[in-house]
Scaffold this motif. Sequence first.
Motif, PDB file in Angstrom:
ATOM      1  N   LEU A   1       0.824  -1.201   0.000  1.00 44.39           N
ATOM      2  CA  LEU A   1       0.000   0.000   0.000  1.00 44.39           C
ATOM      3  C   LEU A   1       0.866   1.262   0.000  1.00 44.39           C
ATOM      4  CD1 LEU A   1      -2.758  -1.134   2.531  1.00 44.39           C
ATOM      5  CD2 LEU A   1      -3.077  -0.690   0.096  1.00 44.39           C
ATOM      6  N   ALA A   2       1.954   1.224   0.741  1.00 40.47           N
ATOM      7  CA  ALA A   2       2.869   2.366   0.743  1.00 40.47           C
ATOM      8  C   ALA A   2       3.519   2.537  -0.624  1.00 40.47           C
ATOM      9  CB  ALA A   2       3.937   2.184   1.817  1.00 40.47           C
TER      10      ALA A   2
ATOM     11  N   ARG B   1       2.119   1.725  -3.509  1.00 41.29           N
ATOM     12  CA  ARG B   1       1.085   2.326  -4.353  1.00 41.29           C
ATOM     13  C   ARG B   1       1.031   3.837  -4.155  1.00 41.29           C
ATOM     14  NH1 ARG B   1      -4.624   2.233  -3.424  1.00 41.29           N
ATOM     15  NH2 ARG B   1      -3.990   2.671  -1.270  1.00 41.29           N
ATOM     16  N   ASP B   2       1.096   4.272  -2.900  1.00 40.58           N
ATOM     17  CA  ASP B   2       1.034   5.702  -2.600  1.00 40.58           C
ATOM     18  C   ASP B   2       2.267   6.436  -3.139  1.00 40.58           C
ATOM     19  OD1 ASP B   2      -1.375   5.303  -1.373  1.00 40.58           O
ATOM     20  OD2 ASP B   2      -0.553   5.251   0.665  1.00 40.58           O
TER      21      ASP B   2
ATOM     22  N   ARG C   1       1.784   6.903  -6.835  1.00 47.14           N
ATOM     23  CA  ARG C   1       0.806   7.959  -7.098  1.00 47.14           C
ATOM     24  C   ARG C   1       1.412   9.344  -6.901  1.00 47.14           C
ATOM     25  NH1 ARG C   1      -4.873   6.024  -4.196  1.00 47.14           N
ATOM     26  NH2 ARG C   1      -5.517   4.517  -5.796  1.00 47.14           N
ATOM     27  N   ASN C   2       2.311   9.449  -5.930  1.00 51.58           N
ATOM     28  CA  ASN C   2       2.934  10.738  -5.637  1.00 51.58           C
ATOM     29  C   ASN C   2       4.135  11.037  -6.529  1.00 51.58           C
ATOM     30  OD1 ASN C   2       1.098  11.224  -3.556  1.00 51.58           O
ATOM     31  ND2 ASN C   2       2.381  10.176  -2.033  1.00 51.58           N
TER      32      ASN C   2
ATOM     33  N   MET D   1      -8.401  -1.302  -2.061  1.00 47.61           N
ATOM     34  CA  MET D   1      -7.912  -0.768  -3.332  1.00 47.61           C
ATOM     35  C   MET D   1      -8.993  -1.035  -4.390  1.00 47.61           C
ATOM     36  SD  MET D   1      -3.914  -2.033  -3.129  1.00 47.61           S
ATOM     37  CE  MET D   1      -3.458  -1.394  -4.746  1.00 47.61           C
TER      38      MET D   1
END
Length: 647
Positions: A39-40, A42-43, A46-47, A417
């Motif tokens: 999950l980290a 994925r973030d 995205r960033n 997600m």
Amino acid sequence: MFQMKWIAGVALAAASVLFAPATLAKKPAAFASDDEVFLALRDAARNGDANRAAELASRLGNYAIPSYVDYFRLRPRINTAGEQEIRDYLSRYEGSAIADRLRNDWLLELGRTRNWTLFDEQYPQFVLNDDNQVKCYALTSKALKGQDVVDDARGVLVNTQNYGEACALLIVTLVEAKQFTQDDVWTYVRMIGESGFANTLRRIASVTDASETALVQAFEKPDGILARGPGGNRASREVFILALGRSAKNDPSRAVSALVKAAEQLNEREREHAWAQIALQASMKLAPDAIVYWHRTNGARLSPDGYQWKARAALRAGEWKLVKSTVEAMPANLKNDAAWIYWLGRAHLAEGDQEEAKRLFGSIADQTNFYGQLALEELGRKVTVPPRAKAPTAEEIAPMAENAGFRRALKFFDLNMRFEGYREWNWELRKMDERQHLAAAEYARQKNVLDRMVNTSDRTKSELDFTQRFPTPFRDVMVAATERLSLDMAWVYGLIRQESRFIMNARSHVGASGLMQLMPATAQFVARKIGMGNFSQHQVNDIGTNITLGTNYLNMVLHDLEGSQALATAAYNAGPGRPRAWRSTLPRVVEGAIFAESIPFTETRDYVKKVLSNATYYAALFEDKPQSLKARLGSVAPKGFATSELP
């Protein structure tokens, strides 16, 4: 803030674990599991944090979904990664949903850098081809090679919010190639002005014969342009027309005064476009004079919003002749929409042409949507539940449990997600026939992923199972709550189906929670009103509490709006004050369908139609007899309500 926004879902704990446990790597204390690392990652992707993504991906060498680990590692570097690295990824995961997503990302980058050779090679391999900017780049590439793409371009350039850099480039390219004229350019300038995208305006300024400064001033400070008047050449007059629309967004009457004063300096065509700019903004404010302004537009070429709001203004005014001429003038993609087929049929009916009206109604009466249901009633039939298709067998369902894409989707749902889960689920559905869709929907039911059950079953055209499309979970709780309030249970289920698609812990991007998507302030207000002691916000996702609060709130707005489900549904979505304001602008009593179609908020307009359509089918299921959507809609009268204490 709206009571309800689009669902940005949360996890379904009931989804079973379908993947073998990943080998645990040594991790810092901040991460309790590989899922948390993922999950980290994925973030970080995205960033756009490539370094962080690379570091996190290195910890997930044995993760259950390597294609996404590799995607999130590569995505932040799409503009710097080597061609071979991207090709290797596409080859390694060929045929997968995430590979198609990476190809989408790469095509955008290839278009941005004008690498047309590589773009043209990759574009035919983009399976979904659902990105408007990629389509614009593809047409630009063809135009640069001398191909005539005008018709295709006009089909793509209908939604200015999806223009970005690519579609602005397409407009510029077509002007330079002499495939678009100045008439085309100024049509798109006005459309962009209506939508409010200043950056897009800047991007096409070079082909408008007006300065970028003048265009931006008309967009951002229109009253200064209006004070100076139209000017002596076409460019300055078009800038003036743009400014009229922007000014009318705030105050239509001020724009009208400016146009009346300057009318003699504009030619007939320019005056028609000017009135169209004002009429659109007046219509979206439900101003009673909007219909007057539309009559002054004659045959002006309008934007998609322009055509639709002209028709809506005519519906509100009861001018069926104008409804007919407006729908007939619409571009094909609008004219063929069920909504405008229905209203064109009604216009023919109003003129006494019953044969053509019946033909139009018959062409959409088999559609299981709001206008399909209304068309069915115009043909003298009521809404019923179609015969249920043969239930999928265990043998038909078994392959769904083995489907790798569905397994990934369930894993993503478990991780909250949902966007990635939807991508994987829908990718697999592309390859399936209707029997397989029913089997996939039944598999989703077994896994308690009811939103996927509903959406998957909704795809079928001939093999229909309305128990999948219109589920009734927690029926014992719902029966108790609705009977206590004498509330229509079919309506409540119809609302939940639209609000949350039965995602139990759904949470919207504005903070609305649970099956009935209650905003925190609304939940607190209702709990206080009904004497629910010791209520705290964490209880809002409890099924019983959410249904109790939601049904009570719905009952409050229903009584506040004199029992009209159409008005109360709008109030549940947009707040009680807005439907009261909207009805106060009506020039006469109108059908509920006309009220619904002319709601000025796109989200609420769509919401009301879908909720009441859902409710009609739920009633048919519950009562086992034909139902009338028209009766449920009723009529809406132009009288106001006293100020309510509802939030």
